[in-house]
Write a protein that holds these residues in place. Structure first.
Motif, mmCIF file in Angstrom:
data_model
loop_
_atom_site.group_PDB
_atom_site.id
_atom_site.type_symbol
_atom_site.label_atom_id
_atom_site.label_comp_id
_atom_site.label_asym_id
_atom_site.label_seq_id
_atom_site.Cartn_x
_atom_site.Cartn_y
_atom_site.Cartn_z
ATOM 1 N N LYS A 41 11.946 -2.841 -16.338
ATOM 2 C CA LYS A 41 11.063 -1.841 -16.964
ATOM 3 C C LYS A 41 9.627 -2.358 -17.063
ATOM 4 O O LYS A 41 9.019 -2.434 -18.128
ATOM 5 C CB LYS A 41 11.602 -1.445 -18.350
ATOM 6 C CG LYS A 41 12.978 -0.789 -18.291
ATOM 7 C CD LYS A 41 13.507 -0.449 -19.665
ATOM 8 C CE LYS A 41 14.792 0.351 -19.585
ATOM 9 N NZ LYS A 41 15.850 -0.330 -18.795
ATOM 10 N N TYR A 42 9.093 -2.687 -15.903
ATOM 11 C CA TYR A 42 7.754 -3.269 -15.803
ATOM 12 C C TYR A 42 6.860 -2.358 -14.968
ATOM 13 O O TYR A 42 7.330 -1.720 -14.028
ATOM 14 C CB TYR A 42 7.856 -4.651 -15.150
ATOM 15 C CG TYR A 42 6.537 -5.363 -14.977
ATOM 16 C CD1 TYR A 42 5.947 -6.035 -16.038
ATOM 17 C CD2 TYR A 42 5.895 -5.388 -13.739
ATOM 18 C CE1 TYR A 42 4.742 -6.706 -15.882
ATOM 19 C CE2 TYR A 42 4.699 -6.056 -13.567
ATOM 20 C CZ TYR A 42 4.120 -6.711 -14.639
ATOM 21 O OH TYR A 42 2.927 -7.375 -14.478
ATOM 22 N N GLU A 43 5.590 -2.291 -15.322
ATOM 23 C CA GLU A 43 4.623 -1.499 -14.561
ATOM 24 C C GLU A 43 3.654 -2.432 -13.844
ATOM 25 O O GLU A 43 3.053 -3.315 -14.460
ATOM 26 C CB GLU A 43 3.853 -0.546 -15.478
ATOM 27 C CG GLU A 43 4.692 0.577 -16.058
ATOM 28 C CD GLU A 43 5.271 1.492 -14.983
ATOM 29 O OE1 GLU A 43 4.594 1.690 -13.943
ATOM 30 O OE2 GLU A 43 6.395 1.985 -15.169
ATOM 31 N N PHE A 44 3.520 -2.246 -12.528
ATOM 32 C CA PHE A 44 2.608 -3.081 -11.760
ATOM 33 C C PHE A 44 1.154 -2.783 -12.126
ATOM 34 O O PHE A 44 0.734 -1.625 -12.168
ATOM 35 C CB PHE A 44 2.780 -2.833 -10.259
ATOM 36 C CG PHE A 44 4.070 -3.349 -9.693
ATOM 37 C CD1 PHE A 44 4.579 -4.579 -10.074
ATOM 38 C CD2 PHE A 44 4.766 -2.608 -8.758
ATOM 39 C CE1 PHE A 44 5.760 -5.060 -9.550
ATOM 40 C CE2 PHE A 44 5.957 -3.069 -8.220
ATOM 41 C CZ PHE A 44 6.457 -4.305 -8.620
ATOM 42 N N SER A 45 0.396 -3.837 -12.359
ATOM 43 C CA SER A 45 -1.047 -3.702 -12.552
ATOM 44 C C SER A 45 -1.728 -3.707 -11.184
ATOM 45 O O SER A 45 -1.093 -3.958 -10.150
ATOM 46 C CB SER A 45 -1.581 -4.868 -13.389
ATOM 47 O OG SER A 45 -1.465 -6.084 -12.669
ATOM 48 N N PHE A 46 -3.014 -3.452 -11.183
ATOM 49 C CA PHE A 46 -3.759 -3.506 -9.915
ATOM 50 C C PHE A 46 -3.663 -4.904 -9.318
ATOM 51 O O PHE A 46 -3.466 -5.065 -8.105
ATOM 52 C CB PHE A 46 -5.223 -3.139 -10.155
ATOM 53 C CG PHE A 46 -6.097 -3.284 -8.937
ATOM 54 C CD1 PHE A 46 -6.045 -2.359 -7.901
ATOM 55 C CD2 PHE A 46 -6.951 -4.385 -8.805
ATOM 56 C CE1 PHE A 46 -6.829 -2.517 -6.755
ATOM 57 C CE2 PHE A 46 -7.730 -4.548 -7.676
ATOM 58 C CZ PHE A 46 -7.671 -3.608 -6.645
ATOM 59 N N LEU A 47 -3.781 -5.936 -10.161
ATOM 60 C CA LEU A 47 -3.683 -7.311 -9.676
ATOM 61 C C LEU A 47 -2.304 -7.583 -9.094
ATOM 62 O O LEU A 47 -2.190 -8.266 -8.060
ATOM 63 C CB LEU A 47 -3.975 -8.282 -10.819
ATOM 64 C CG LEU A 47 -3.877 -9.779 -10.473
ATOM 65 C CD1 LEU A 47 -4.847 -10.139 -9.357
ATOM 66 C CD2 LEU A 47 -4.133 -10.631 -11.708
ATOM 67 N N ASP A 48 -1.266 -7.075 -9.732
ATOM 68 C CA ASP A 48 0.085 -7.246 -9.202
ATOM 69 C C ASP A 48 0.206 -6.671 -7.797
ATOM 70 O O ASP A 48 0.820 -7.265 -6.910
ATOM 71 C CB ASP A 48 1.108 -6.562 -10.113
ATOM 72 C CG ASP A 48 1.241 -7.231 -11.467
ATOM 73 O OD1 ASP A 48 0.983 -8.444 -11.562
ATOM 74 O OD2 ASP A 48 1.593 -6.532 -12.426
ATOM 75 N N LYS A 49 -0.391 -5.496 -7.588
ATOM 76 C CA LYS A 49 -0.314 -4.851 -6.278
ATOM 77 C C LYS A 49 -1.055 -5.666 -5.224
ATOM 78 O O LYS A 49 -0.608 -5.763 -4.072
ATOM 79 C CB LYS A 49 -0.868 -3.432 -6.368
ATOM 80 C CG LYS A 49 -0.025 -2.506 -7.235
ATOM 81 C CD LYS A 49 -0.663 -1.129 -7.377
ATOM 82 C CE LYS A 49 0.175 -0.235 -8.278
ATOM 83 N NZ LYS A 49 -0.443 1.100 -8.479
ATOM 84 N N VAL A 50 -2.165 -6.259 -5.620
ATOM 85 C CA VAL A 50 -2.909 -7.124 -4.697
ATOM 86 C C VAL A 50 -2.064 -8.349 -4.330
ATOM 87 O O VAL A 50 -2.003 -8.754 -3.165
ATOM 88 C CB VAL A 50 -4.252 -7.559 -5.324
ATOM 89 C CG1 VAL A 50 -4.924 -8.627 -4.455
ATOM 90 C CG2 VAL A 50 -5.167 -6.368 -5.504
ATOM 91 N N ILE A 51 -1.397 -8.919 -5.336
ATOM 92 C CA ILE A 51 -0.543 -10.082 -5.097
ATOM 93 C C ILE A 51 0.600 -9.734 -4.149
ATOM 94 O O ILE A 51 0.921 -10.494 -3.236
ATOM 95 C CB ILE A 51 0.005 -10.628 -6.431
ATOM 96 C CG1 ILE A 51 -1.128 -11.243 -7.255
ATOM 97 C CG2 ILE A 51 1.107 -11.658 -6.195
ATOM 98 C CD1 ILE A 51 -0.731 -11.624 -8.659
ATOM 99 N N LEU A 52 1.204 -8.573 -4.339
ATOM 100 C CA LEU A 52 2.296 -8.147 -3.464
ATOM 101 C C LEU A 52 1.805 -7.940 -2.031
ATOM 102 O O LEU A 52 2.494 -8.293 -1.069
ATOM 103 C CB LEU A 52 2.928 -6.859 -3.991
ATOM 104 C CG LEU A 52 3.798 -6.994 -5.240
ATOM 105 C CD1 LEU A 52 4.302 -5.631 -5.679
ATOM 106 C CD2 LEU A 52 4.975 -7.920 -4.972
ATOM 107 N N LEU A 53 0.620 -7.385 -1.899
ATOM 108 C CA LEU A 53 0.041 -7.200 -0.565
ATOM 109 C C LEU A 53 -0.178 -8.553 0.104
ATOM 110 O O LEU A 53 0.138 -8.734 1.286
ATOM 111 C CB LEU A 53 -1.279 -6.437 -0.670
ATOM 112 C CG LEU A 53 -2.039 -6.228 0.645
ATOM 113 C CD1 LEU A 53 -1.204 -5.424 1.633
ATOM 114 C CD2 LEU A 53 -3.382 -5.528 0.389
ATOM 115 N N TRP A 54 -0.691 -9.506 -0.657
ATOM 116 C CA TRP A 54 -0.933 -10.839 -0.121
ATOM 117 C C TRP A 54 0.379 -11.517 0.273
ATOM 118 O O TRP A 54 0.463 -12.152 1.331
ATOM 119 C CB TRP A 54 -1.690 -11.680 -1.137
ATOM 120 C CG TRP A 54 -1.833 -13.135 -0.767
ATOM 121 C CD1 TRP A 54 -1.352 -14.217 -1.432
ATOM 122 C CD2 TRP A 54 -2.514 -13.653 0.391
ATOM 123 N NE1 TRP A 54 -1.675 -15.377 -0.775
ATOM 124 C CE2 TRP A 54 -2.383 -15.067 0.351
ATOM 125 C CE3 TRP A 54 -3.201 -13.066 1.447
ATOM 126 C CZ2 TRP A 54 -2.937 -15.893 1.317
ATOM 127 C CZ3 TRP A 54 -3.739 -13.901 2.431
ATOM 128 C CH2 TRP A 54 -3.602 -15.285 2.352
#
Length: 273
Positions: free
Chosen positions: A226-239
């Motif tokens: 039950k976690y919501e990705f932040s913008f930084l999280d999405k950048v990390i996943l892309l990387w």
């Protein structure tokens, strides 16, 4: 001595099931229960299993909804104090692992875990376990970090696992989700045994260890914790995705150089100690 249960779930595993069976039935622990749950294999898997039926407590073969559904089915037959799931193809590190853990064990931990070896085309590489539950953690840690051990090297208290079971909504990460629930709803006790328990056969690759499924794994964890990705999280996943794809294509273009790098930096051995 406590009864200990080992479960193998399989489907069309004719090339790998026998090495797993031999590894389990060769354990020198005197109070061992062995259960095999087959998903109605269409090859010769069952013929191999039946060769060893005198050493197997329960054999069930019927269609299922995947590996975690089969694991849930096995819990209807498990009677040991602790249970470990050993996939077809995987093995114990040696013949006395179970005895080394349980011969003089009188604790009440929900989870007992250890190291493992990864087997691939270069040999065996030891991985030391570091359970995420051994130290304070956040929900974000659960999403972005590993649980710190493989399920082939984990003994779980049966009564707790039978209450929790595996959630079929998470086809790649239900084992992680279940371990978390066992720890959080149990007595919060776990023990690191300090040595390798299993050998994970990665020569064919497991789904949850395959980078192609990396994003799906994180999406599952987002839901299970039950976690919501932040913008930084999405950048990390892309990387992370870019890094994996880069490594993949480099391994295809320069296989020899990649093998040399892996041998030099990952301490492979040719035989188990």
């Amino acid at each position: 001595m406590k009864k200990i249960s080992i479960v193998t779930v399989c489907f069309n595993c004719v090339g790998t099931i026998e090495q797993t069976i031999k590894s389990v039935i060769s354990q020198d622990y005197p109070n061992l229960e062995y259960i095999i749950i087959d998903g109605a294999s269409q090859d010769d898997t069952l013929n191999i299993v039946e060769k060893y039926q005198d050493s197997i407590t329960k054999i069930l073969s019927e269609p299922d909804k995947g590996i975690f559904d089969a694991m849930n089915k096995s819990l209807n037959y498990v009677t040991g104090k602790y249970v470990l799931f050993m996939n077809a193809g995987d093995t114990f590190a040696n013949e006395h692992v179970v005895s080394d853990i349980f011969k003089n064990y009188d604790g009440d931990d929900n989870l007992l875990y250890g190291d493992d070896y990864v087997l691939n085309d270069l040999g065996y590489m030891k991985r030391q376990a570091h359970a995420i539950y051994e130290r304070p953690f956040t929900i974000r840690d659960l999403v972005f970090k590993s649980q710190g051990f493989s399920h082939q090297s984990l003994f779980t208290k049966t009564e707790q696992l039978q209450r929790v079971k595996f959630c079929l909504d998470f086809p790649l990460g239900a084992d992680y989700h279940t371990t978390y629930k066992v720890f959080m709803t149990g007595n919060h006790k776990l023990k690191y045994v300090g040595f390798p328990i299993s050998v994970f056969d990665d020569r064919n690759g497991g789904a949850s260890h395959n980078g192609k499924f990396m994003i799906q794994i994180y999406v599952e964890r987002k839901s299970m914790f039950k976690y919501e990705f932040s913008f930084l999280d999405k950048v990390i996943l892309l990387w992370k995705s870019i890094r994996f794809n880069s490594k993949y294509y480099l391994s295809k273009l320069f296989p020899y150089l990649i093998s040399v790098y892996r041998i030099k930096n990952r301490n492979y051995i040719k035989q188990l100690p």
